[in-house]
Write an enzyme that holds these catalytic residues in place. Structure first.
Site, PDB file in Angstrom:
ATOM      1  N   GLY A 139      34.827  70.551  71.282  1.00 24.54           N
ATOM      2  CA  GLY A 139      34.170  71.589  70.503  1.00 24.54           C
ATOM      3  C   GLY A 139      32.956  72.137  71.221  1.00 24.54           C
ATOM      4  O   GLY A 139      32.568  71.664  72.296  1.00 24.54           O
ATOM      5  N   ILE A 140      32.348  73.146  70.623  1.00 26.82           N
ATOM      6  CA  ILE A 140      31.158  73.778  71.192  1.00 26.82           C
ATOM      7  C   ILE A 140      29.974  72.838  71.062  1.00 26.82           C
ATOM      8  O   ILE A 140      29.748  72.227  70.009  1.00 26.82           O
ATOM      9  CB  ILE A 140      30.873  75.109  70.461  1.00 26.82           C
ATOM     10  CG1 ILE A 140      32.059  76.070  70.630  1.00 26.82           C
ATOM     11  CG2 ILE A 140      29.590  75.757  70.982  1.00 26.82           C
ATOM     12  CD1 ILE A 140      31.960  77.331  69.797  1.00 26.82           C
ATOM     13  N   ARG A 141      29.198  72.685  72.106  1.00 24.81           N
ATOM     14  CA  ARG A 141      28.028  71.820  72.079  1.00 24.81           C
ATOM     15  C   ARG A 141      27.029  72.313  71.037  1.00 24.81           C
ATOM     16  O   ARG A 141      26.733  73.505  70.938  1.00 24.81           O
ATOM     17  CB  ARG A 141      27.343  71.768  73.445  1.00 24.81           C
ATOM     18  CG  ARG A 141      28.186  71.164  74.556  1.00 24.81           C
ATOM     19  CD  ARG A 141      28.373  69.658  74.329  1.00 24.81           C
ATOM     20  NE  ARG A 141      28.951  69.000  75.475  1.00 24.81           N
ATOM     21  CZ  ARG A 141      30.256  68.825  75.670  1.00 24.81           C
ATOM     22  NH1 ARG A 141      31.117  69.295  74.787  1.00 24.81           N
ATOM     23  NH2 ARG A 141      30.700  68.210  76.750  1.00 24.81           N
ATOM     24  N   GLY A 142      26.473  71.398  70.266  1.00 25.25           N
ATOM     25  CA  GLY A 142      25.488  71.761  69.263  1.00 25.25           C
ATOM     26  C   GLY A 142      24.117  71.994  69.881  1.00 25.25           C
ATOM     27  O   GLY A 142      23.815  71.504  70.975  1.00 25.25           O
ATOM     28  N   LEU A 143      23.276  72.724  69.160  1.00 25.05           N
ATOM     29  CA  LEU A 143      21.928  73.005  69.633  1.00 25.05           C
ATOM     30  C   LEU A 143      20.957  71.892  69.275  1.00 25.05           C
ATOM     31  O   LEU A 143      19.880  71.790  69.859  1.00 25.05           O
ATOM     32  CB  LEU A 143      21.429  74.327  69.041  1.00 25.05           C
ATOM     33  CG  LEU A 143      22.250  75.571  69.379  1.00 25.05           C
ATOM     34  CD1 LEU A 143      21.660  76.795  68.686  1.00 25.05           C
ATOM     35  CD2 LEU A 143      22.327  75.781  70.878  1.00 25.05           C
ATOM     36  N   ASP A 177      29.897  62.173  54.647  1.00 25.56           N
ATOM     37  CA  ASP A 177      28.903  61.105  54.564  1.00 25.56           C
ATOM     38  C   ASP A 177      28.523  60.687  55.979  1.00 25.56           C
ATOM     39  O   ASP A 177      29.374  60.578  56.866  1.00 25.56           O
ATOM     40  CB  ASP A 177      29.499  59.910  53.809  1.00 25.56           C
ATOM     41  CG  ASP A 177      28.428  58.945  53.331  1.00 25.56           C
ATOM     42  OD1 ASP A 177      27.233  59.268  53.439  1.00 25.56           O
ATOM     43  OD2 ASP A 177      28.802  57.859  52.839  1.00 25.56           O
ATOM     44  N   LYS A 200      26.453  60.770  66.679  1.00 26.68           N
ATOM     45  CA  LYS A 200      25.595  61.946  66.769  1.00 26.68           C
ATOM     46  C   LYS A 200      24.149  61.514  67.049  1.00 26.68           C
ATOM     47  O   LYS A 200      23.593  60.705  66.301  1.00 26.68           O
ATOM     48  CB  LYS A 200      25.660  62.750  65.468  1.00 26.68           C
ATOM     49  CG  LYS A 200      27.074  63.136  65.068  1.00 26.68           C
ATOM     50  CD  LYS A 200      27.145  63.792  63.693  1.00 26.68           C
ATOM     51  CE  LYS A 200      26.544  65.171  63.681  1.00 26.68           C
ATOM     52  NZ  LYS A 200      26.856  65.878  62.406  1.00 26.68           N
ATOM     53  N   ALA A 237      32.398  64.784  72.521  1.00 30.37           N
ATOM     54  CA  ALA A 237      33.374  65.217  71.523  1.00 30.37           C
ATOM     55  C   ALA A 237      33.856  66.631  71.823  1.00 30.37           C
ATOM     56  O   ALA A 237      33.095  67.452  72.345  1.00 30.37           O
ATOM     57  CB  ALA A 237      32.749  65.150  70.135  1.00 30.37           C
TER      58      ALA A 237
END
Length: 576
Positions: A324-328, A378, A343, A322
């Site tokens: 955007g900045i990669r999540g931690l 949600d 996710k 996706a």
């Protein structure tokens, strides 16, 4: 030669099918009892009970499913049965559903039973209802779910007829004023010729209750167009109610049924017909979204999966990471042509994240059970979800292997993800602010960001990681929070003044406890650019003070239940 069950095995399959349907019917009666109680809770202003009822209704499904599976295990040795037994069980169950008013929900319940028994490893249409057993034709039971009102009378007489049909055991604050507001609003919306051409006003029979509001949802039918017709009613703590707005724009109705809002309490025995009627009003909403809005989130997941399979057959693009900045904590990917993101919890978190995998799951469950107030997306949990390998970009496969290998299982043709969440796709707020050049839209987005944080806090949830990359913005310009791995209840944090230092980033670590939060630091973290910081501070500078957060804590501890109107303030009627 085709395998045929013995008479004894056939009898056992019939008992098992009856048992599953009995548990579904019991579950739906329980669901209905809680839903039907919404009107009395609204009339009495029992807001805390309203929140408890919402949580209880969500829990019903898992409890009923566990009971059904336990009885199946008690009835027979399930793992000694071959596929022929389960295929026959499905056929018998489908015959039992003939004429059942909730047949589609019952099929989902059956799927859940089989899924639980086989740990979701047999997604097989011969054994489960991967596809529905029959085609539902909208309109066949329409008379069971709508009331039609005479439009040959005056506008006022029509409204009077509506409120004779929909009655509440609570007085109006000012009935005459409300009728006049409704009449004026309709006359302002429709020209004289349009009013004269109205053929019917149809309203769904159930009142839609949520929080401190109640909605009558219907439509105005004219020869050349059909408009939504929504009467929004409210209650304060005073012993009366009032009409708050008349909504006739699809955009307003779409926001009311938004994916970041809690499920409605709307009592009906014909949910398929209600969902079909709503989809006619909201053609841009997916059918699964409407089932979820009605509280049938498990069936919504089933319909989503069917919609997902159908989309794969009619598209050719590939799954990819996706934007955007990669999540931690989460690895997030999407199919560009499809409106959701997938996710997966990563195997390892960055050192700054002092949390566990179970903690992340608990946070997502907390949001599910909370009032999302239109500000928290949600999410829907899936296990052993299958993706065709030839539709996944090689770069994504490599990144998935590097970040969440323990959640992956590869077959010859598929990638099976053992556990993941699905969420509606939004534009990450950080990307939006980078790309948007309209100053008014930027200011509105930052105002929305501040309101989003404040409203989540008033709903008794501290968002935790408030970096703007953890928020999305919808096509309606509404900011929604979607990263939950650091959320907690408001009373779990100690909001403090920042220890004095010449360095704004420096804190005396010896004086900091694990639950301490320093609101003065928020301006350094929520948004990056100085221009954005200044706008946010100008609009919502109180977010950067300990006093603001402590006051919110006091209200949450007192048990105050908030209500946030889902439509614009200029749509609301004026009251004395």
């Amino acid at each position: 030669m085709q395998n045929i069950l013995s008479p004894q095995e056939t009898s056992l399959a019939k008992k098992a099918a009856y048992l599953v349907l009995s548990h579904f019917d019991k579950s739906y009666r329980w669901f209905t009892r809680i839903t039907r109680g919404a009107q009395q809770r609204f009339e009495k202003g029992n807001w805390k009970e309203t929140q408890l009822a919402s949580r209880e209704r969500i829990n019903i499904y898992e409890q009923s499913l566990s009971d059904a599976v336990a009885e199946i295990y008690h009835l027979t040795s399930v793992h000694k049965k071959d596929d022929v037994f389960w295929q026959e069980l499905k056929k018998i169950f489908a015959l039992q559903l003939e004429g059942h008013p909730q047949f589609e929900l019952a099929e989902t319940f059956f799927n859940s039973v089989i899924g639980r028994i086989f740990k979701h490893r047999k997604i097989d249409d011969d054994m489960m209802f991967v596809h529905p057993s029959r085609c539902f034709l909208p309109g066949q039971d329409r008379d069971k779910v709508i009331n039609s009102f005479d439009t040959t009378t005056t506008v006022r007489e029509m409204y009077e007829a509506i409120f004779k049909t929909y009655r509440y055991n609570i007085p109006f604050e000012d009935y005459e004023r409300d009728l006049q507001n409704l009449e004026d609003a309709l006359r302002a919306r429709l020209s004289t010729s349009q009013l004269a051409s109205v053929q019917a006003v149809e309203i769904l029979k159930p009142t839609f209750f949520r929080g401190k509001a109640a909605y009558l949802i219907g439509r105005i039918c004219m020869p050349d167009e059909t408009l939504p017709f929504v009467i929004a009613m409210r209650r304060y703590n005073a012993p009366n109610m009032f009409v708050d707005a008349l909504l006739t724009d699809r955009k307003d109705l779409s926001v009311i049924f938004g994916f970041a809002r809690s499920y409605f309490m709307a009592d009906t025995q014909n949910p398929a017909e209600v969902a079909a009627f709503l989809q006619e009003l909201l053609p841009n909403k997916k059918n699964f979204e409407l089932y979820m809005a009605l509280g049938h989130y498990k069936h919504g997941k089933t319909v989503f999966y069917r919609n997902f399979l159908s989309h794969l057959e009619t598209s050719e693009d590939h799954f990819e990471a996706a934007p955007g900045i990669r999540g931690l904590v989460m690895m997030v990917f999407h199919l560009p042509s499809y409106g959701v993101v997938f996710k997966i919890i990563k195997d390892e978190f960055a050192e700054s994240k002092k949390i566990t995998r179970q903690h992340v799951k608990d946070c997502y469950k907390l949001v599910k059970m909370s009032d999302r107030i239109g500000r928290m997306a949600d999410t829907h949990e899936y296990v052993n979800f299958r993706f065709p390998l030839d539709r996944i970009a090689p770069e994504l496969i490599e990144e998935l292997k590097e970040t969440c290998a323990s959640s992956l299982e590869f077959t010859e043709n598929e990638l099976v993800i053992k556990h993941m969440y699905i969420e509606r796709k939004m534009t990450p707020l950080n990307l939006y602010l980078q790309q948007e050049t309209d100053e008014d839209k930027v200011t509105n987005a930052l105002d929305e960001l501040g309101m989003c944080i404040k409203q989540i806090a008033m709903a008794n949830i501290f968002p935790g990681d408030m970096l703007h990359k953890n928020f999305g913005i919808t096509r309606h310009g509404r900011v929604i929070f979607y990263d939950y791995d650091e959320i907690c209840l408001m009373n779990e944090r100690n909001f403090r003044a920042l220890p004095k230092s010449d360095d704004p980033y420096a804190i005396d670590t010896l004086s900091v406890g694990p639950s301490d939060v320093f609101p003065e630091q928020f301006e350094h973290f929520i948004v990056g650019k100085r221009k954005f910081k200044d706008i946010l501070k100008n609009l919502h500078g109180d977010l950067m003070t300990q006093e603001y957060w402590r006051n919110v804590q006091i209200k949450c501890e007192r048990g105050d239940v908030q209500h946030f109107t889902p439509y614009a303030a200029n749509k609301r009627f004026k009251r004395d």
